[in-house]
Design a protein around this motif. Structure first.
Motif, mmCIF file in Angstrom:
data_model
loop_
_atom_site.group_PDB
_atom_site.id
_atom_site.type_symbol
_atom_site.label_atom_id
_atom_site.label_comp_id
_atom_site.label_asym_id
_atom_site.label_seq_id
_atom_site.Cartn_x
_atom_site.Cartn_y
_atom_site.Cartn_z
ATOM 1 N N UNK A 190 0.744 -1.285 0.002
ATOM 2 C CA UNK A 190 0.008 -0.041 -0.026
ATOM 3 C C UNK A 190 0.899 1.330 0.134
ATOM 4 N N UNK A 191 0.198 2.218 -0.484
ATOM 5 C CA UNK A 191 0.897 3.527 -0.713
ATOM 6 C C UNK A 191 1.083 4.471 0.892
ATOM 7 N N UNK A 192 1.817 4.784 1.228
ATOM 8 C CA UNK A 192 2.019 5.731 2.638
ATOM 9 C C UNK A 192 1.508 6.873 2.396
ATOM 10 N N UNK A 193 1.168 7.502 3.541
ATOM 11 C CA UNK A 193 0.625 8.477 3.632
ATOM 12 C C UNK A 193 1.608 10.080 3.099
ATOM 13 N N UNK A 194 2.789 9.339 3.101
ATOM 14 C CA UNK A 194 3.714 10.484 2.471
ATOM 15 C C UNK A 194 3.661 10.921 1.093
ATOM 16 N N UNK A 195 2.712 10.228 0.454
ATOM 17 C CA UNK A 195 2.360 10.517 -1.216
ATOM 18 C C UNK A 195 1.268 11.133 -1.383
ATOM 19 N N UNK A 196 0.595 11.498 -0.293
ATOM 20 C CA UNK A 196 -0.885 12.447 -0.265
ATOM 21 C C UNK A 196 -0.669 13.664 -0.807
ATOM 22 N N UNK A 197 -1.535 14.020 -1.794
ATOM 23 C CA UNK A 197 -1.543 15.166 -2.600
ATOM 24 C C UNK A 197 -0.754 14.923 -4.028
ATOM 25 N N UNK A 198 0.054 14.012 -4.017
ATOM 26 C CA UNK A 198 0.730 13.883 -5.429
ATOM 27 C C UNK A 198 -0.133 13.509 -6.375
ATOM 28 N N UNK A 221 -0.675 3.993 -11.982
ATOM 29 C CA UNK A 221 0.089 2.692 -12.501
ATOM 30 C C UNK A 221 0.889 2.283 -11.300
ATOM 31 N N UNK A 222 1.304 1.109 -11.616
ATOM 32 C CA UNK A 222 2.226 0.465 -10.247
ATOM 33 C C UNK A 222 1.716 -0.949 -9.976
ATOM 34 N N UNK A 223 2.090 -1.527 -9.222
ATOM 35 C CA UNK A 223 3.226 -1.234 -8.300
ATOM 36 C C UNK A 223 4.694 -1.509 -9.133
ATOM 37 N N UNK A 224 5.549 -1.062 -8.893
ATOM 38 C CA UNK A 224 6.883 -1.080 -9.659
ATOM 39 C C UNK A 224 7.892 -2.077 -8.927
ATOM 40 N N UNK A 237 -2.429 -0.566 -3.003
ATOM 41 C CA UNK A 237 -3.775 0.038 -2.447
ATOM 42 C C UNK A 237 -3.790 1.174 -1.618
ATOM 43 N N UNK A 238 -4.577 1.891 -1.569
ATOM 44 C CA UNK A 238 -4.372 3.251 -0.589
ATOM 45 C C UNK A 238 -4.314 2.623 0.724
ATOM 46 N N UNK A 239 -4.126 3.530 1.636
ATOM 47 C CA UNK A 239 -4.008 3.287 2.992
ATOM 48 C C UNK A 239 -5.493 2.978 3.547
ATOM 49 N N UNK A 240 -6.369 3.631 3.254
ATOM 50 C CA UNK A 240 -7.716 3.202 3.633
ATOM 51 C C UNK A 240 -8.112 1.843 3.171
ATOM 52 N N UNK A 297 -2.680 -2.950 6.935
ATOM 53 C CA UNK A 297 -1.886 -1.659 7.210
ATOM 54 C C UNK A 297 -0.504 -1.838 8.088
ATOM 55 N N UNK A 298 -0.717 -3.035 9.011
ATOM 56 C CA UNK A 298 0.372 -2.961 9.742
ATOM 57 C C UNK A 298 1.512 -3.668 9.342
ATOM 58 N N UNK A 299 1.249 -4.717 8.627
ATOM 59 C CA UNK A 299 2.424 -5.668 7.918
ATOM 60 C C UNK A 299 2.793 -5.089 6.891
ATOM 61 N N UNK A 300 1.943 -4.244 5.912
ATOM 62 C CA UNK A 300 2.522 -3.623 4.907
ATOM 63 C C UNK A 300 2.279 -4.353 3.464
ATOM 64 N N UNK A 301 2.188 -5.655 3.436
ATOM 65 C CA UNK A 301 1.799 -6.351 2.515
ATOM 66 C C UNK A 301 0.919 -7.419 2.995
#
Length: 134
Positions: A45-53, A97-100, A108-111, A119-123
């Motif tokens: 999943x995408x991290x929150x650090x990409x919000x707004x991109x 597009x992705x994942x790369x 997927x998004x964080x939600x 959301x805890x394991x990351x995958x």
């Protein structure tokens, strides 16, 4: 045959009138939508650090929306992502597009990650089904 039709018609009209009074639940709608399995693999999943991109389709990424990135599916496609370990699933809209990362089938998004418990394991190992709501 004519007598049978005359007896059956009031029954059909009664059933149709009763059906109009029934509310259709989200689950009933989901059951009416056709799904086609399109594969399985590892999701991240995408991290929150990409919000707004900007995403590949031009919209801004919002981690609180149920969206995802896939390499080839058309933008706007709806996909059911099911965590195979828990059976939890979520419907996401493809907007990027992705994942790369090698070996991943969808980001997927964080939600969406929260919805399926990854959301805890990351995958997570997931199954993908393309929804066709025609």
């Amino acid at each position: 045959m004519r007598v049978f039709s005359a007896m059956l018609m009031p029954l059909v009209l009664t059933v149709s009138a009763a059906a109009q009074d029934v509310e259709v639940s989200d689950q009933a709608i989901a059951a009416m939508v056709q799904e086609a399995e399109i594969g399985s693999g590892v999701a991240s999943y995408y991290g929150r650090e990409l919000a707004g991109n900007r995403t590949a389709n031009g919209e801004r990424f919002d981690p609180d929306e149920l969206t995802a990135a896939h390499r080839t599916l058309a933008f706007g496609s709806k996909v059911r992502v099911t965590n195979t370990a828990t059976g939890d699933s979520v419907i996401v809209r493809i907007n990027d597009r992705g994942p790369f990362h090698r070996g991943r089938v969808i980001d997927v998004s964080h939600a969406a990650a929260r919805e399926i418990g990854m959301h805890r394991s990351g995958t997570a190992r997931v199954k993908l089904a393309l929804l066709n709501d025609d």
